[in-house]
Design a protein around this motif. Structure first.
Motif, mmCIF file in Angstrom:
data_model
loop_
_atom_site.group_PDB
_atom_site.id
_atom_site.type_symbol
_atom_site.label_atom_id
_atom_site.label_comp_id
_atom_site.label_asym_id
_atom_site.label_seq_id
_atom_site.Cartn_x
_atom_site.Cartn_y
_atom_site.Cartn_z
ATOM 1 N N MET A 53 0.984 -1.220 -0.058
ATOM 2 C CA MET A 53 -0.043 -0.024 0.062
ATOM 3 C C MET A 53 0.943 1.275 0.014
ATOM 4 S SD MET A 53 -1.393 -0.464 3.876
ATOM 5 C CE MET A 53 -1.401 -2.057 3.606
ATOM 6 N N PRO A 54 0.223 2.404 -0.487
ATOM 7 C CA PRO A 54 0.964 3.612 -0.613
ATOM 8 C C PRO A 54 0.938 4.209 0.973
ATOM 9 C CG PRO A 54 -0.774 3.923 -1.349
ATOM 10 C CD PRO A 54 -1.072 2.502 -1.124
ATOM 11 N N GLU A 55 1.969 5.173 1.046
ATOM 12 C CA GLU A 55 1.830 6.142 2.229
ATOM 13 C C GLU A 55 0.376 6.998 2.200
ATOM 14 O OE1 GLU A 55 3.590 5.818 4.944
ATOM 15 O OE2 GLU A 55 5.283 4.865 4.282
ATOM 16 N N ALA A 60 0.896 3.702 8.955
ATOM 17 C CA ALA A 60 0.056 3.480 9.757
ATOM 18 C C ALA A 60 -0.448 2.200 9.847
ATOM 19 C CB ALA A 60 -1.212 4.240 9.398
ATOM 20 N N HIS A 61 -0.202 1.342 9.034
ATOM 21 C CA HIS A 61 -1.092 -0.035 9.128
ATOM 22 C C HIS A 61 -0.764 -0.976 10.289
ATOM 23 C CE1 HIS A 61 -2.887 -3.840 7.530
ATOM 24 N NE2 HIS A 61 -3.828 -2.860 6.932
ATOM 25 N N ASP A 62 0.429 -0.827 10.845
ATOM 26 C CA ASP A 62 0.795 -1.818 12.057
ATOM 27 C C ASP A 62 -0.251 -1.083 13.413
ATOM 28 O OD1 ASP A 62 2.533 -3.510 11.205
ATOM 29 O OD2 ASP A 62 4.452 -2.231 11.895
ATOM 30 N N ALA A 84 -6.433 2.046 -1.723
ATOM 31 C CA ALA A 84 -5.323 1.909 -2.689
ATOM 32 C C ALA A 84 -4.259 0.944 -2.628
ATOM 33 C CB ALA A 84 -4.567 3.372 -2.627
ATOM 34 N N GLY A 85 -4.076 0.112 -3.565
ATOM 35 C CA GLY A 85 -2.993 -0.845 -3.610
ATOM 36 C C GLY A 85 -1.766 -0.295 -4.240
#
Ligand code: HEM
Length: 131
Positions: A53-55, A60-62, A84-85
């Protein structure tokens, strides 16, 4: 044998499947996911799903996973979302993401079914231009 059958079934589906563990490490990456993201499974297994994924999502994902573990509050699981991938070549594309939760003996993992929406958005744009 059963595993071969399951992977044949999965490979027949145009949607990609990405399975991660509780910490976000990729454990399974289907053929359709390979085609969609441009990575071979061997390149992503054991790495963090944030590479797909993009910034600002990647950073943030963790925290999203932690928030879910701590609160149990579902924001995408069972609901789905267009996100968004990010492909291996760095380009991004719209995708529908459906997340499920699976409890394999002893641990929890998440299944992410992804569908590339690029064609649909192109079609919608062309349709809008005609109106
Ligand atoms: C949560 C983005 C892929 C598993 C989230 C959230 C965002 C996000 C924004 C937080 C939602 C919120 O708090 O409102 C993305 C993006 C992806 C992606 C941009 C693009 C590749 C995945 C995949 C999986 C996954 C492939 C699983 C295999 C999760 C889980 C949560 C989460 C388990 C927390 C549960 C929930 O919010 O319901 N993701 N994600 N994500 N994501 Fe992802």
């Amino acid at each position: 044998q059963r595993e071969a059958l399951l992977s044949t079934i999965l490979d027949s589906n145009p949607d990609g499947l990405v399975v991660i563990d509780e910490s976000g490490m990729i454990e399974f990456f289907s053929r359709a996911a390979e085609r969609m993201f441009g990575y071979g499974a061997a390149e992503v297994i054991g790495r963090n799903v944030s590479m797909l994924m993009p910034e600002p999502y990647a950073t943030a994902h963790d925290g999203y996973l932690r928030r879910y573990r701590d609160t149990g509050q579902r924001r995408i699981i069972g609901i789905g979302r267009v996100v968004a991938g990010r492909r291996k070549d760095g380009t991004t594309f719209p995708m529908d993401l459906q997340i499920g939760e699976a409890n394999v003996p002893g641990k929890r993992c998440f299944t992410g079914f992804v569908r590339d929406l690029t064609d649909r958005e192109d079609r919608d744009r062309r349709l809008a231009e005609l109106q």
